[in-house]
Write a protein that holds these residues in place. Structure first.
Motif, PDB file in Angstrom:
ATOM      1  N   TYR A   1      27.133  29.071  82.826  1.00  0.00           N
ATOM      2  CA  TYR A   1      26.245  28.031  82.309  1.00  0.00           C
ATOM      3  C   TYR A   1      27.031  26.782  81.944  1.00  0.00           C
ATOM      4  CZ  TYR A   1      23.110  32.031  81.832  1.00  0.00           C
ATOM      5  OH  TYR A   1      22.360  33.142  82.086  1.00  0.00           O
ATOM      6  N   ILE A   2      26.442  25.635  82.235  1.00  0.00           N
ATOM      7  CA  ILE A   2      27.005  24.381  81.742  1.00  0.00           C
ATOM      8  C   ILE A   2      25.909  23.632  81.017  1.00  0.00           C
ATOM      9  CG2 ILE A   2      26.671  23.205  83.996  1.00  0.00           C
ATOM     10  CD1 ILE A   2      29.233  21.548  83.188  1.00  0.00           C
TER      11      ILE A   2
ATOM     12  N   THR B   1      33.294  20.904  76.841  1.00  0.00           N
ATOM     13  CA  THR B   1      34.381  21.887  76.800  1.00  0.00           C
ATOM     14  C   THR B   1      34.704  22.344  78.216  1.00  0.00           C
ATOM     15  OG1 THR B   1      34.053  22.769  74.577  1.00  0.00           O
ATOM     16  CG2 THR B   1      34.914  24.295  76.201  1.00  0.00           C
ATOM     17  N   LEU B   2      33.661  22.682  78.949  1.00  0.00           N
ATOM     18  CA  LEU B   2      33.866  23.345  80.238  1.00  0.00           C
ATOM     19  C   LEU B   2      34.547  22.440  81.265  1.00  0.00           C
ATOM     20  CD1 LEU B   2      33.535  26.035  81.530  1.00  0.00           C
ATOM     21  CD2 LEU B   2      31.188  25.442  82.146  1.00  0.00           C
TER      22      LEU B   2
ATOM     23  N   ILE C   1      22.094  24.227  82.853  1.00  0.00           N
ATOM     24  CA  ILE C   1      20.942  24.656  82.057  1.00  0.00           C
ATOM     25  C   ILE C   1      20.338  23.506  81.255  1.00  0.00           C
ATOM     26  CG2 ILE C   1      21.680  27.071  81.866  1.00  0.00           C
ATOM     27  CD1 ILE C   1      22.739  26.432  79.043  1.00  0.00           C
TER      28      ILE C   1
ATOM     29  N   MET D   1      24.272  17.644  69.749  1.00  0.00           N
ATOM     30  CA  MET D   1      24.857  17.550  68.413  1.00  0.00           C
ATOM     31  C   MET D   1      24.317  16.317  67.682  1.00  0.00           C
ATOM     32  SD  MET D   1      28.816  18.579  69.272  1.00  0.00           S
ATOM     33  CE  MET D   1      29.510  18.341  67.624  1.00  0.00           C
TER      34      MET D   1
ATOM     35  N   SER E   1      32.243  15.784  63.537  1.00  0.00           N
ATOM     36  CA  SER E   1      32.810  16.414  64.731  1.00  0.00           C
ATOM     37  C   SER E   1      32.994  15.398  65.845  1.00  0.00           C
ATOM     38  CB  SER E   1      31.864  17.490  65.279  1.00  0.00           C
ATOM     39  OG  SER E   1      31.648  18.507  64.345  1.00  0.00           O
ATOM     40  N   ALA E   2      34.064  15.551  66.600  1.00  0.00           N
ATOM     41  CA  ALA E   2      34.256  14.831  67.856  1.00  0.00           C
ATOM     42  C   ALA E   2      33.976  13.338  67.692  1.00  0.00           C
ATOM     43  CB  ALA E   2      33.396  15.459  68.951  1.00  0.00           C
TER      44      ALA E   2
ATOM     45  N   LEU F   1      30.730  12.043  72.490  1.00  0.00           N
ATOM     46  CA  LEU F   1      30.715  13.494  72.747  1.00  0.00           C
ATOM     47  C   LEU F   1      29.491  14.139  72.120  1.00  0.00           C
ATOM     48  CD1 LEU F   1      34.521  14.027  72.192  1.00  0.00           C
ATOM     49  CD2 LEU F   1      33.311  14.586  74.310  1.00  0.00           C
TER      50      LEU F   1
ATOM     51  N   THR G   1      26.011  20.172  73.151  1.00  0.00           N
ATOM     52  CA  THR G   1      24.852  20.890  72.624  1.00  0.00           C
ATOM     53  C   THR G   1      25.265  21.873  71.524  1.00  0.00           C
ATOM     54  OG1 THR G   1      25.133  22.704  74.200  1.00  0.00           O
ATOM     55  CG2 THR G   1      23.797  20.818  74.925  1.00  0.00           C
TER      56      THR G   1
ATOM     57  N   GLN H   1      32.411  26.875  72.185  1.00  0.00           N
ATOM     58  CA  GLN H   1      33.601  26.126  72.581  1.00  0.00           C
ATOM     59  C   GLN H   1      34.844  26.967  72.334  1.00  0.00           C
ATOM     60  OE1 GLN H   1      35.166  22.866  69.951  1.00  0.00           O
ATOM     61  NE2 GLN H   1      33.237  23.127  68.861  1.00  0.00           N
TER      62      GLN H   1
ATOM     63  N   ARG I   1      41.397  24.931  70.673  1.00  0.00           N
ATOM     64  CA  ARG I   1      42.162  23.759  71.099  1.00  0.00           C
ATOM     65  C   ARG I   1      43.659  24.041  71.081  1.00  0.00           C
ATOM     66  NH1 ARG I   1      38.351  20.342  73.286  1.00  0.00           N
ATOM     67  NH2 ARG I   1      39.947  18.742  73.295  1.00  0.00           N
TER      68      ARG I   1
ATOM     69  N   LEU J   1      22.129  34.327  77.695  1.00  0.00           N
ATOM     70  CA  LEU J   1      21.843  32.911  77.447  1.00  0.00           C
ATOM     71  C   LEU J   1      21.493  32.722  75.976  1.00  0.00           C
ATOM     72  CD1 LEU J   1      21.165  30.072  78.842  1.00  0.00           C
ATOM     73  CD2 LEU J   1      18.797  30.885  78.848  1.00  0.00           C
ATOM     74  N   ILE J   2      22.218  31.829  75.314  1.00  0.00           N
ATOM     75  CA  ILE J   2      21.867  31.506  73.931  1.00  0.00           C
ATOM     76  C   ILE J   2      20.635  30.611  73.964  1.00  0.00           C
ATOM     77  CG2 ILE J   2      22.630  30.360  71.804  1.00  0.00           C
ATOM     78  CD1 ILE J   2      25.517  30.950  72.707  1.00  0.00           C
TER      79      ILE J   2
ATOM     80  N   ALA K   1      39.951  13.313  79.361  1.00  0.00           N
ATOM     81  CA  ALA K   1      39.671  14.553  78.628  1.00  0.00           C
ATOM     82  C   ALA K   1      38.760  14.342  77.421  1.00  0.00           C
ATOM     83  CB  ALA K   1      40.984  15.193  78.182  1.00  0.00           C
TER      84      ALA K   1
HETATM   85  C1  LIG Z   1      38.164  15.051  72.342  1.00  0.00           C
HETATM   86  C2  LIG Z   1      37.276  16.098  71.745  1.00  0.00           C
HETATM   87  C3  LIG Z   1      37.185  16.202  70.362  1.00  0.00           C
HETATM   88  C4  LIG Z   1      36.364  17.160  69.788  1.00  0.00           C
HETATM   89  N1  LIG Z   1      36.297  17.268  68.431  1.00  0.00           N
HETATM   90  C5  LIG Z   1      35.518  18.228  67.866  1.00  0.00           C
HETATM   91  C6  LIG Z   1      35.432  18.379  66.470  1.00  0.00           C
HETATM   92  O1  LIG Z   1      36.051  17.635  65.712  1.00  0.00           O
HETATM   93  N2  LIG Z   1      34.641  19.363  65.969  1.00  0.00           N
HETATM   94  C7  LIG Z   1      33.923  20.199  66.779  1.00  0.00           C
HETATM   95  O2  LIG Z   1      33.206  21.061  66.269  1.00  0.00           O
HETATM   96  N3  LIG Z   1      33.991  20.087  68.117  1.00  0.00           N
HETATM   97  C8  LIG Z   1      34.775  19.127  68.658  1.00  0.00           C
HETATM   98  N4  LIG Z   1      34.849  19.025  70.030  1.00  0.00           N
HETATM   99  C9  LIG Z   1      34.239  20.051  70.849  1.00  0.00           C
HETATM  100  C10 LIG Z   1      32.811  19.760  71.203  1.00  0.00           C
HETATM  101  O3  LIG Z   1      32.016  19.808  70.050  1.00  0.00           O
HETATM  102  C11 LIG Z   1      32.410  20.840  72.205  1.00  0.00           C
HETATM  103  O4  LIG Z   1      33.086  20.575  73.409  1.00  0.00           O
HETATM  104  C12 LIG Z   1      30.925  20.866  72.470  1.00  0.00           C
HETATM  105  O5  LIG Z   1      30.209  21.159  71.297  1.00  0.00           O
HETATM  106  C13 LIG Z   1      30.585  21.898  73.528  1.00  0.00           C
HETATM  107  O6  LIG Z   1      29.218  21.798  73.843  1.00  0.00           O
HETATM  108  P1  LIG Z   1      28.739  21.534  75.337  1.00  0.00           P
HETATM  109  O7  LIG Z   1      27.271  21.550  75.327  1.00  0.00           O
HETATM  110  O8  LIG Z   1      29.391  20.329  75.888  1.00  0.00           O
HETATM  111  O9  LIG Z   1      29.329  22.858  76.011  1.00  0.00           O
HETATM  112  P2  LIG Z   1      29.727  23.164  77.534  1.00  0.00           P
HETATM  113  O10 LIG Z   1      31.053  22.578  77.825  1.00  0.00           O
HETATM  114  O11 LIG Z   1      28.614  22.843  78.439  1.00  0.00           O
HETATM  115  O12 LIG Z   1      29.852  24.748  77.433  1.00  0.00           O
HETATM  116  C14 LIG Z   1      30.855  25.367  76.656  1.00  0.00           C
HETATM  117  C15 LIG Z   1      30.789  26.864  76.869  1.00  0.00           C
HETATM  118  O13 LIG Z   1      29.580  27.388  76.361  1.00  0.00           O
HETATM  119  C16 LIG Z   1      28.848  28.071  77.357  1.00  0.00           C
HETATM  120  N5  LIG Z   1      27.447  27.780  77.055  1.00  0.00           N
HETATM  121  C17 LIG Z   1      26.906  26.557  76.818  1.00  0.00           C
HETATM  122  N6  LIG Z   1      25.602  26.673  76.496  1.00  0.00           N
HETATM  123  C18 LIG Z   1      25.300  27.996  76.535  1.00  0.00           C
HETATM  124  C19 LIG Z   1      24.120  28.755  76.299  1.00  0.00           C
HETATM  125  N7  LIG Z   1      22.959  28.153  75.941  1.00  0.00           N
HETATM  126  N8  LIG Z   1      24.175  30.109  76.426  1.00  0.00           N
HETATM  127  C20 LIG Z   1      25.332  30.717  76.779  1.00  0.00           C
HETATM  128  N9  LIG Z   1      26.475  30.054  77.019  1.00  0.00           N
HETATM  129  C21 LIG Z   1      26.472  28.705  76.900  1.00  0.00           C
HETATM  130  C22 LIG Z   1      29.364  27.523  78.658  1.00  0.00           C
HETATM  131  O14 LIG Z   1      29.235  28.467  79.701  1.00  0.00           O
HETATM  132  C23 LIG Z   1      30.815  27.265  78.335  1.00  0.00           C
HETATM  133  O15 LIG Z   1      31.559  28.434  78.442  1.00  0.00           O
HETATM  134  C24 LIG Z   1      35.634  18.032  70.612  1.00  0.00           C
HETATM  135  C25 LIG Z   1      35.698  17.922  72.006  1.00  0.00           C
HETATM  136  C26 LIG Z   1      36.518  16.963  72.582  1.00  0.00           C
HETATM  137  C27 LIG Z   1      36.586  16.867  74.067  1.00  0.00           C
END
Ligand SMILES: Cc1cc2nc3c(=O)[nH]c(=O)nc-3n(C[C@H](O)[C@H](O)[C@H](O)COP(=O)(O)OP(=O)(O)OC[C@H]3O[C@@H](n4cnc5c(N)ncnc54)[C@H](O)[C@@H]3O)c2cc1C
Ligand code: FES
Ligand code: FES
Lengths: 327, 210
Positions: A25-26, A31-32, A49, A73, A96-97, A101, A106, A113, A116, A210-211, B99
């Motif tokens: 899932y993306i 993160t991915l 998704i 978020m 966060s982030a 971002l 989500t 996630q 790091r 799936l969450i 990144a």
């Molecule tokens: C530069 C940087 C700084 C950051 N700083 C912070 C910070 O300070 N604090 C913090 O908390 N976070 C921080 N983050 C992290 C960021 O919050 C996470 O990358 C983000 O929340 C991930 O969510 P996404 O929807 O993009 O996940 P994705 O990248 O889409 O997915 C991440 C993982 O979750 C799985 N997944 C996603 N949704 C589901 C679902 N519904 N069911 C099952 N599996 C699923 C995917 O398969 C994958 O393995 C930072 C990220 C970056 C790049």
């Protein structure tokens, strides 16, 4: 980045089918995509998704809150129900982030996630989380930002999420759909796994599950809560230490206390000893200090992160004071 | 009509031993404004020394960039940032970290500021993208572009397009109540030259229509 096929789904059924066939899932991708570019992650198929109807934030019948897995978020942080009932969640999210971002990422992805830890991200380094059995370069490496709680001889990486610390404090439940379409929910304390001897296993969900939502249970009212994050720079940085605190005070006495710490554990660290110390007591400066003294119970610092023991206690003490007041 | 697509001079950051050094983006055809304008180039894996002969999985996306509709075939690995810079010749968006950690690549997707380096182009079917090149109205600069000039809010300029796109988002989101609030909500954009004070001033001025 390794080549991958891509498919976008519009129903949870389609998603589960694709997940069962090994698709990954993306959601926001923050993160991915990053880890795929580093070749830490090498999925063959991405299942998009983002079009699924999991974007609602609803008050549950009994007064809890259900946040859909695909709520961004930024949306969750700005939501008036979240802000008024559980400010600790919106604060954790907004600290966060970055704004960019948070517009992409989500809630489901956030709690999924990955660490790091620089050795995890560097495919030339030893890392049991990435390559089981390859060792842990952080144990004898640069481990200033690593965990002091919940570590094992195989892994000392922290869980980086801030929102997860608030969810751990509030004893949230994670709702998931299995590939058979059956729904189940997992308490937050069981959702994220400590490394033990299997650091590559990080969440208590199976491949393809799936969450769908994170649910915050009912807490007695009034509940005061908030999140404090300490880091190497003011913003756009992961926590060195953090504290999520929620208190229910009635008749001048603390009836309920929910406290968890971030940046220090291999998973968000519930501070049960601190909570117990607070229950039944009247808020006071002395109480905050005494309760926070228990925050680092069981800590096993590494060569470069001894400072986290004191920093954690001070972070918790300060946040107890901010949330509970000084008198 | 056929256009030659430029050979990339930039290789994606790679890490031994799992990656190859070939560029991650391969675009094959472009249709702009509904008409086929390009057809030709496919940077085949073999030409770049890849072992596998098969074409990498790719997908067709129709998206609007600065008001112009493009239909492109993209290698699924292509980021929006690489699509803009390497394929659509919109090099205003910059690649700093690739990144999510610097903000130089910030653009608006469907009106929201995002990091284009972490956005897969193949996911953007139907999306509306605005880059720094699409901000001005002809010769009339966007108020925030003008404010950056007026406040002298840059030195080398590498972060500037990202700062401005992020600032547009920040103003739209309403997080410009104080200098402190602007600093926090602009923290996703790093400036190596340290022009933060003037950047905050520029966002503040544009937000208040000064
Ligand atoms: C530069 C940087 C700084 C950051 N700083 C912070 C910070 O300070 N604090 C913090 O908390 N976070 C921080 N983050 C992290 C960021 O919050 C996470 O990358 C983000 O929340 C991930 O969510 P996404 O929807 O993009 O996940 P994705 O990248 O889409 O997915 C991440 C993982 O979750 C799985 N997944 C996603 N949704 C589901 C679902 N519904 N069911 C099952 N599996 C699923 C995917 O398969 C994958 O393995 C930072 C990220 C970056 C790049
Ligand atoms: S290049 Fe996208 S955030 Fe740095
Ligand atoms: S002006 Fe040089 S990086 Fe910002």
């Amino acid at each position: 980045m390794h080549p991958f096929s891509y498919t976008k789904v519009s129903t949870t059924r389609e998603a589960l089918n694709a997940g069962r066939s090994g698709g990954r899932y993306i959601a926001g991708g923050t993160t991915l995509v990053d880890l795929m570019r580093e070749t830490v992650e090498r999925p063959d198929t991405l299942v998009d998704i983002s079009g699924l109807p999991l974007r609602g934030i609803t008050v549950t019948g009994r007064g809890g809150l259900r946040i859909g897995a695909l709520v961004r978020m930024a949306e969750a942080a700005a939501d008036s129900k979240v802000r008024t009932t559980f400010p600790v969640i919106s604060q954790a999210l907004e600290l966060s982030a970055s704004a960019q971002l948070r517009n992409m990422a989500t809630i489901g992805g956030n709690i999924m996630q990955r660490t790091r830890c620089a050795y995890f991200r560097d495919v030339t380094a030893a890392c049991n989380k990435r390559e089981p059995g390859s060792g842990c370069a952080a144990l004898k490496g640069v481990n200033r930002t690593h965990a002091i709680l919940g570590t094992s001889g195989d892994c000392v990486a922290t869980h980086p999420s801030d929102a997860a610390v608030a969810f751990a404090a509030l004893e949230a439940r994670v709702h998931v759909l299995g590939s058979d379409g059956r729904e189940r929910s997992i308490g937050f304390a069981d959702f994220l796994l400590r490394p033990g001897s299997t650091p590559h296993r990080e969440q208590a969900i199976h491949r393809g599950e799936l969450i769908t939502a994170v649910e915050i249970p009912v807490h007695p009212r009034p509940l005061v809560s908030g999140y404090l994050k300490v880091r190497d720079r003011q913003s756009y940085e992961f926590a060195l230490t953090s504290a999520a605190v929620a208190l229910h005070v009635r008749g001048g006495v603390i009836r309920e206390a929910r406290v968890a710490a971030g940046g220090v554990g291999t998973v968000p660290w519930k501070l049960s000893a601190v909570e117990r110390h607070l229950i039944g007591e009247r808020p006071s400066e002395a109480l905050w200090t005494a309760a926070a003294a228990r925050a680092a119970d069981g800590a096993r610092p590494l060569e470069h992160n001894r400072f986290k023991v004191d920093l954690l206690k001070r972070t918790v003490e300060r946040q107890l004071r901010i949330v509970g007041g000084s008198r | 009509m056929s256009t030659e697509l430029p050979e990339s001079t930039v290789s994606p950051p790679t890490r031994a031993p799992f990656t190859t050094s070939r560029r991650t983006f391969i675009a094959t055809t472009t249709l702009a404004g509904g008409a086929v304008v390009a057809g030709g180039l496919f940077v085949g894996p073999n030409a770049l020394g890849d072992e596998s002969a098969a074409e990498p999985p790719s997908g067709r996306v129709s998206l609007t960039v600065n008001g112009v509709r493009h239909t492109v075939m993209v290698d699924n690995r292509t980021s929006l940032l690489d699509l803009l810079r390497e394929h659509l010749d919109l090099t205003g968006s910059k690649k700093g970290c690739n990144a999510g950690a610097c903000g130089a690549c910030t653009v608006l997707v469907d009106g929201q500021r995002v990091n284009s380096c972490l956005t897969l182009a193949v996911r953007l079917d139907g999306a509306e993208v605005t880059t720094i090149e699409g901000l001005a109205d002809g010769e009339d600069l966007h108020a925030l572009q003008q404010a950056f000039i007026d406040q002298d809010a840059f030195q080398c300029g590498f972060c500037t397009s990202g700062q401005i796109m992020s600032g547009v988002g920040c103003i739209k989101e309403g997080h410009t109540g104080s200098a402190e609030e602007i600093r926090e909500w602009m923290s996703g954009n790093i400036c190596r030259c340290g022009c933060y004070t003037k950047i905050v001033r520029a966002v503040d001025h544009a937000a208040r229509g000064k």
